[in-house]
Design a protein around this motif. Structure first.
Motif, PDB file in Angstrom:
ATOM      1  N   UNK A  97     208.902 -22.702  29.356  1.00  0.00           N
ATOM      2  CA  UNK A  97     208.338 -21.567  28.582  1.00  0.00           C
ATOM      3  C   UNK A  97     207.364 -22.583  27.729  1.00  0.00           C
ATOM      4  N   UNK A  98     205.847 -22.119  28.083  1.00  0.00           N
ATOM      5  CA  UNK A  98     205.140 -22.815  27.110  1.00  0.00           C
ATOM      6  C   UNK A  98     204.350 -21.787  26.151  1.00  0.00           C
ATOM      7  N   UNK A  99     204.279 -22.109  24.863  1.00  0.00           N
ATOM      8  CA  UNK A  99     203.636 -21.310  23.854  1.00  0.00           C
ATOM      9  C   UNK A  99     202.393 -22.107  23.361  1.00  0.00           C
ATOM     10  N   UNK A 100     201.252 -21.605  23.494  1.00  0.00           N
ATOM     11  CA  UNK A 100     199.969 -22.300  22.956  1.00  0.00           C
ATOM     12  C   UNK A 100     199.366 -21.395  21.875  1.00  0.00           C
ATOM     13  N   UNK A 101     199.151 -22.508  20.829  1.00  0.00           N
ATOM     14  CA  UNK A 101     198.723 -22.299  19.554  1.00  0.00           C
ATOM     15  C   UNK A 101     197.248 -22.499  19.512  1.00  0.00           C
ATOM     16  N   UNK A 102     196.290 -21.693  19.079  1.00  0.00           N
ATOM     17  CA  UNK A 102     194.920 -22.306  18.848  1.00  0.00           C
ATOM     18  C   UNK A 102     194.635 -22.296  17.377  1.00  0.00           C
ATOM     19  N   UNK A 103     194.689 -23.509  16.778  1.00  0.00           N
ATOM     20  CA  UNK A 103     194.414 -23.946  15.431  1.00  0.00           C
ATOM     21  C   UNK A 103     192.861 -23.718  15.454  1.00  0.00           C
ATOM     22  N   UNK A 104     192.372 -23.129  14.068  1.00  0.00           N
ATOM     23  CA  UNK A 104     190.872 -23.250  14.023  1.00  0.00           C
ATOM     24  C   UNK A 104     190.521 -24.323  12.894  1.00  0.00           C
ATOM     25  N   UNK A 105     189.383 -24.598  12.899  1.00  0.00           N
ATOM     26  CA  UNK A 105     188.894 -25.755  12.088  1.00  0.00           C
ATOM     27  C   UNK A 105     189.334 -25.611  10.603  1.00  0.00           C
ATOM     28  N   UNK A 106     189.549 -24.610  10.045  1.00  0.00           N
ATOM     29  CA  UNK A 106     189.884 -24.354   8.763  1.00  0.00           C
ATOM     30  C   UNK A 106     191.406 -24.044   8.710  1.00  0.00           C
ATOM     31  N   UNK A 107     192.059 -24.005   9.677  1.00  0.00           N
ATOM     32  CA  UNK A 107     193.704 -23.966   9.501  1.00  0.00           C
ATOM     33  C   UNK A 107     194.214 -25.350   8.948  1.00  0.00           C
ATOM     34  N   UNK A 108     195.191 -25.226   8.201  1.00  0.00           N
ATOM     35  CA  UNK A 108     195.894 -26.498   7.656  1.00  0.00           C
ATOM     36  C   UNK A 108     196.016 -27.576   9.145  1.00  0.00           C
ATOM     37  N   UNK A 109     195.624 -28.805   9.025  1.00  0.00           N
ATOM     38  CA  UNK A 109     195.470 -29.470  10.405  1.00  0.00           C
ATOM     39  C   UNK A 109     196.921 -30.370  10.606  1.00  0.00           C
ATOM     40  N   UNK A 110     198.077 -30.038   9.889  1.00  0.00           N
ATOM     41  CA  UNK A 110     199.012 -30.680  10.099  1.00  0.00           C
ATOM     42  C   UNK A 110     200.104 -30.152  11.128  1.00  0.00           C
ATOM     43  N   UNK A 111     200.630 -30.905  12.000  1.00  0.00           N
ATOM     44  CA  UNK A 111     201.405 -30.375  13.108  1.00  0.00           C
ATOM     45  C   UNK A 111     203.047 -30.763  12.636  1.00  0.00           C
ATOM     46  N   UNK A 112     203.873 -29.595  12.729  1.00  0.00           N
ATOM     47  CA  UNK A 112     205.266 -29.981  12.227  1.00  0.00           C
ATOM     48  C   UNK A 112     206.259 -30.151  13.318  1.00  0.00           C
ATOM     49  N   UNK A 113     207.600 -30.517  13.174  1.00  0.00           N
ATOM     50  CA  UNK A 113     208.444 -30.343  14.170  1.00  0.00           C
ATOM     51  C   UNK A 113     209.243 -28.973  14.089  1.00  0.00           C
ATOM     52  N   UNK A 114     209.371 -28.395  15.303  1.00  0.00           N
ATOM     53  CA  UNK A 114     209.819 -27.071  15.465  1.00  0.00           C
ATOM     54  C   UNK A 114     211.379 -27.121  15.203  1.00  0.00           C
ATOM     55  N   UNK A 115     212.226 -28.045  15.318  1.00  0.00           N
ATOM     56  CA  UNK A 115     213.402 -28.153  15.203  1.00  0.00           C
ATOM     57  C   UNK A 115     214.012 -29.644  14.724  1.00  0.00           C
ATOM     58  N   UNK A 116     215.316 -29.758  14.270  1.00  0.00           N
ATOM     59  CA  UNK A 116     215.778 -31.247  14.047  1.00  0.00           C
ATOM     60  C   UNK A 116     216.238 -31.842  15.464  1.00  0.00           C
ATOM     61  N   UNK A 117     215.944 -33.182  15.460  1.00  0.00           N
ATOM     62  CA  UNK A 117     215.908 -34.093  16.636  1.00  0.00           C
ATOM     63  C   UNK A 117     215.599 -35.507  16.406  1.00  0.00           C
TER      64      UNK A 117
END
Length: 223
Positions: A97-117
């Motif tokens: 299953x692929x979930x695609x998120x579109x981040x705009x230029x004014x969104x916070x530019x940091x990507x974070x872990x969805x779970x512990x691992x």
């Protein structure tokens, strides 16, 4: 070309809520505003606006991810663009299953872990004839299922900076990468391994919004 990596715990001085890269830019902007106020007050508005723009684009707020061992958290700020099914050959090697998120230029530019691992796969993609945009693939091995995060840089910055190293143990909500000025972020999960995804069009916040829930698996305990 060498891979660019930032530590998860950046030791450089920074303004609270902003990335360390913004510190010298903010400092120069404030100094220029002060100088122009004494010489040409009418021109001070321009560096003031640029300083405000830096503060907007270089946000890196501290976030406390909820304690929920069954939840998957959004890996990026932005809007959930789509949820579909594909075969993932790079790390999962299964239908996903692929979930695609579109981040705009004014969104916070940091990507974070969805779970512990644990970071089990890390691949930087440089722009080339076969790939016009820069990207980063991060494979996370959890105690429940492998996850793959794919970050594709937007057309302006053309850069994704990794903030983790292969083999590193990570917590849910931990900073993984930085992609400024817009990006597309895809989270891939083995099919039937998660459920309760949000509706397409939902606004998400990295490390805070629940983007799914681990499906019940016979004989498996989340405790």
């Amino acid at each position: 070309m060498p891979e660019e990596t930032l530590s998860s715990d950046d030791p450089r001085p920074h303004i609270p809520g902003l990335d360390a890269d913004a510190t010298p830019l903010i400092g120069c902007g404030i100094s220029l505003v002060g100088l122009l106020l004494g010489l040409r007050p009418r021109m001070a508005a321009w560096p003031l606006m640029l300083t405000a723009a830096v503060a907007l684009l270089y946000r890196d707020p501290e976030r406390i991810t909820p304690q929920d061992e069954r939840a998957l958290f959004a890996p990026a700020d932005g809007v959930l663009h789509s949820v579909d099914q594909i075969y993932e050959h790079r790390f999962l090697h299964t239908d996903a299953t692929r979930l695609i998120i579109n981040a705009s230029p004014i969104d916070v530019p940091i990507q974070r872990s969805p779970a512990i691992g644990t970071i089990a796969y890390l691949e930087h993609v440089e722009p080339s004839a076969s790939s016009e945009t820069a990207g980063l693939h991060i494979g996370i091995q959890t105690g429940w299922a492998p996850l793959l995060l794919t970050i594709t840089a937007g057309p302006v910055a053309q850069q994704v900076l990794s903030r983790v190293q292969q083999g590193e143990v990570i917590r849910a909500g931990q900073r993984l990468s930085t992609a400024r000025f817009g990006a597309q972020v895809a989270l891939l999960i083995p099919s039937d391994a998660a459920e309760h995804f949000p509706r397409v069009g939902t606004q998400l916040r990295a490390g805070l919004s629940r983007i799914g829930q681990r499906a019940e698996m016979p004989g498996f305990s989340f405790r």
